[in-house]
Design a protein around this motif. Sequence first.
Motif, PDB file in Angstrom:
ATOM      1  N   CYS A 177      42.105 -53.340  14.964  1.00 42.63           N
ATOM      2  CA  CYS A 177      40.929 -53.120  15.807  1.00 42.63           C
ATOM      3  C   CYS A 177      41.031 -53.903  17.108  1.00 42.63           C
ATOM      4  O   CYS A 177      40.703 -53.381  18.186  1.00 42.63           O
ATOM      5  CB  CYS A 177      39.661 -53.501  15.051  1.00 42.63           C
TER       6      CYS A 177
ATOM      7  N   ALA B 293      43.967 -58.045  -0.785  1.00 42.20           N
ATOM      8  CA  ALA B 293      42.689 -57.780  -0.133  1.00 42.20           C
ATOM      9  C   ALA B 293      42.595 -58.521   1.199  1.00 42.20           C
ATOM     10  O   ALA B 293      42.160 -57.944   2.208  1.00 42.20           O
ATOM     11  CB  ALA B 293      41.537 -58.186  -1.053  1.00 42.20           C
ATOM     12  N   ALA B 294      43.012 -59.780   1.209  1.00 41.51           N
ATOM     13  CA  ALA B 294      42.935 -60.576   2.440  1.00 41.51           C
ATOM     14  C   ALA B 294      43.865 -60.031   3.503  1.00 41.51           C
ATOM     15  O   ALA B 294      43.487 -59.938   4.680  1.00 41.51           O
ATOM     16  CB  ALA B 294      43.282 -62.034   2.126  1.00 41.51           C
ATOM     17  N   ARG B 295      45.082 -59.652   3.103  1.00 37.78           N
ATOM     18  CA  ARG B 295      46.040 -59.161   4.104  1.00 37.78           C
ATOM     19  C   ARG B 295      45.585 -57.829   4.691  1.00 37.78           C
ATOM     20  O   ARG B 295      45.758 -57.593   5.890  1.00 37.78           O
ATOM     21  CB  ARG B 295      47.443 -59.071   3.507  1.00 37.78           C
ATOM     22  N   LEU B 296      44.993 -56.961   3.866  1.00 34.36           N
ATOM     23  CA  LEU B 296      44.530 -55.678   4.384  1.00 34.36           C
ATOM     24  C   LEU B 296      43.319 -55.847   5.289  1.00 34.36           C
ATOM     25  O   LEU B 296      43.170 -55.133   6.294  1.00 34.36           O
ATOM     26  CB  LEU B 296      44.207 -54.726   3.236  1.00 34.36           C
ATOM     27  N   LEU B 297      42.439 -56.788   4.962  1.00 39.25           N
ATOM     28  CA  LEU B 297      41.303 -57.079   5.839  1.00 39.25           C
ATOM     29  C   LEU B 297      41.793 -57.608   7.180  1.00 39.25           C
ATOM     30  O   LEU B 297      41.326 -57.178   8.249  1.00 39.25           O
ATOM     31  CB  LEU B 297      40.371 -58.089   5.170  1.00 39.25           C
ATOM     32  N   LEU B 298      42.745 -58.523   7.134  1.00 43.54           N
ATOM     33  CA  LEU B 298      43.307 -59.069   8.370  1.00 43.54           C
ATOM     34  C   LEU B 298      44.033 -57.984   9.164  1.00 43.54           C
ATOM     35  O   LEU B 298      43.950 -57.946  10.397  1.00 43.54           O
ATOM     36  CB  LEU B 298      44.265 -60.218   8.051  1.00 43.54           C
TER      37      LEU B 298
ATOM     38  N   PRO C 129      43.678 -63.816  13.611  1.00 41.91           N
ATOM     39  CA  PRO C 129      43.954 -62.903  12.470  1.00 41.91           C
ATOM     40  C   PRO C 129      45.408 -62.463  12.402  1.00 41.91           C
ATOM     41  O   PRO C 129      45.944 -62.276  11.303  1.00 41.91           O
ATOM     42  CB  PRO C 129      43.009 -61.722  12.721  1.00 41.91           C
TER      43      PRO C 129
ATOM     44  N   TYR D  90      49.422 -48.098   6.541  1.00 47.24           N
ATOM     45  CA  TYR D  90      49.268 -49.533   6.810  1.00 47.24           C
ATOM     46  C   TYR D  90      50.409 -50.078   7.663  1.00 47.24           C
ATOM     47  O   TYR D  90      50.197 -50.915   8.549  1.00 47.24           O
ATOM     48  CB  TYR D  90      49.174 -50.305   5.499  1.00 47.24           C
TER      49      TYR D  90
ATOM     50  N   LEU E  29      43.334 -54.808   9.224  1.00 45.12           N
ATOM     51  CA  LEU E  29      42.313 -53.978   9.861  1.00 45.12           C
ATOM     52  C   LEU E  29      41.757 -54.667  11.101  1.00 45.12           C
ATOM     53  O   LEU E  29      41.567 -54.025  12.156  1.00 45.12           O
ATOM     54  CB  LEU E  29      41.193 -53.683   8.869  1.00 45.12           C
ATOM     55  N   ILE E  30      41.492 -55.961  11.000  1.00 41.96           N
ATOM     56  CA  ILE E  30      40.980 -56.720  12.154  1.00 41.96           C
ATOM     57  C   ILE E  30      42.007 -56.716  13.279  1.00 41.96           C
ATOM     58  O   ILE E  30      41.669 -56.498  14.451  1.00 41.96           O
ATOM     59  CB  ILE E  30      40.626 -58.160  11.733  1.00 41.96           C
TER      60      ILE E  30
ATOM     61  N   THR F 236      47.358 -61.709  -2.467  1.00 41.10           N
ATOM     62  CA  THR F 236      46.581 -61.757  -1.219  1.00 41.10           C
ATOM     63  C   THR F 236      46.374 -60.365  -0.642  1.00 41.10           C
ATOM     64  O   THR F 236      46.151 -60.230   0.563  1.00 41.10           O
ATOM     65  CB  THR F 236      47.290 -62.651  -0.187  1.00 41.10           C
TER      66      THR F 236
END
Length: 393
Positions: free
Chosen positions: A35, A24-29, A9, A87, A31-32, A22
């Motif tokens: 974590c 949504a994809a960058r923010l999901l990545l 990720p 972020y 977050l991963i 991108t």
Amino acid sequence: MKASLPLLPFALFLIILPFPGTVAARLLLLLICFCIASWQWWRHPGLRATIPCKPVLAAWIVVCAASMFYAFDPGYSLGELKNELGYTMMAFFAFFAIAHDRANAVWLLRASGLGLVIIGGWAIIALVTNGFAWNEGGGHGGIGIFATYVITVVCGQFWLAGQDPSPAFRRLALALCVFAIALAALTMQRAVWPVIAFQSLLALFVASRAGLIALDRRMLLLAIGCVAMVAIAGLLANQRVRYGDAPNERVQLGNDVRLKYWPEVVARIAEHPLTGTGFGRGVIRKAYPDLTPAEAPALWHAHNVFLNYGLQAGIPGVLALAALFAGFGILFWHASTGPQAWAGIAGLLLVGGVVLRNQANDFFVRDMSLMFWALTGLFARLATSAWHGDRHG
């Protein structure tokens, strides 16, 4: 040297970050990544390290957050604080934590090089098929953001050119540095040439100071002269190709509309030196719609990162941002003569390049801010860590 699955990720984040659409994809990545880094930080105390520059980071966050008390549009400013502080600090921490292993840093910077190849190749193909005119709506991004991305990401390739354990990848990283400069030239952004010259001269000076390259005084002066001539030639060529013999004097370097606009911005800051409009670059056009010149609608913000902070948070905002950049600059400067000299120099190129790039515009937001903080976190960990053995050496 094998890459581990948790790095995926982080690598994907660096690759897709500069591509428009991108979010949504960058923010999901992100977050991963956050974590994973937090889990490793908690489960493995031996991997932890003191986060550097905490006083200037805290001052920056406090000053920006305090702008909510006088924000012109509190809802907008709160959203911008989430994007530009929340972020970005997640990215800084995640990449600082994951770079506990030098091998991780190598793989992630290789991934950023792959991203450069993909987006750079796309930009070149689009440029050729579009009659050598940049398509601002293309999937490779507009020229301003693209040029900023190139200036930012090249710092990682510089580090790899000196520190990648594979000779083949070191040569590839050096080739990508040249590729990045060529891409920057293709954007026809005049501001890239002073930045490239600054980064090149800074790298020569600090590397010579650290003993990484052997240049006597005459050779160093010759190199400085060559870099200066190339930068001046590139700047003049960009001016000629982009504007030709345009009769409009505003496109000439000495008549840039920003030179007349900035004194008005300074005067507006002086009216409320301790406060501003609230955090967020876009709030300026809401609070000061009259500030945008009728003949230059693109100047809906100050086109200078420090002046924008002055409008948003007054002089305290300017000082907090200057202290932030200075703090990391000093960190990397001290590291540039130690055992992690390459990381120190790469960090200096990153901070210096981003600061200088954003003097004639302001791209220290969204994707470019995330890229800056991710790489800053990575270089800060490299610069402040003592590596031992094959795993860390």
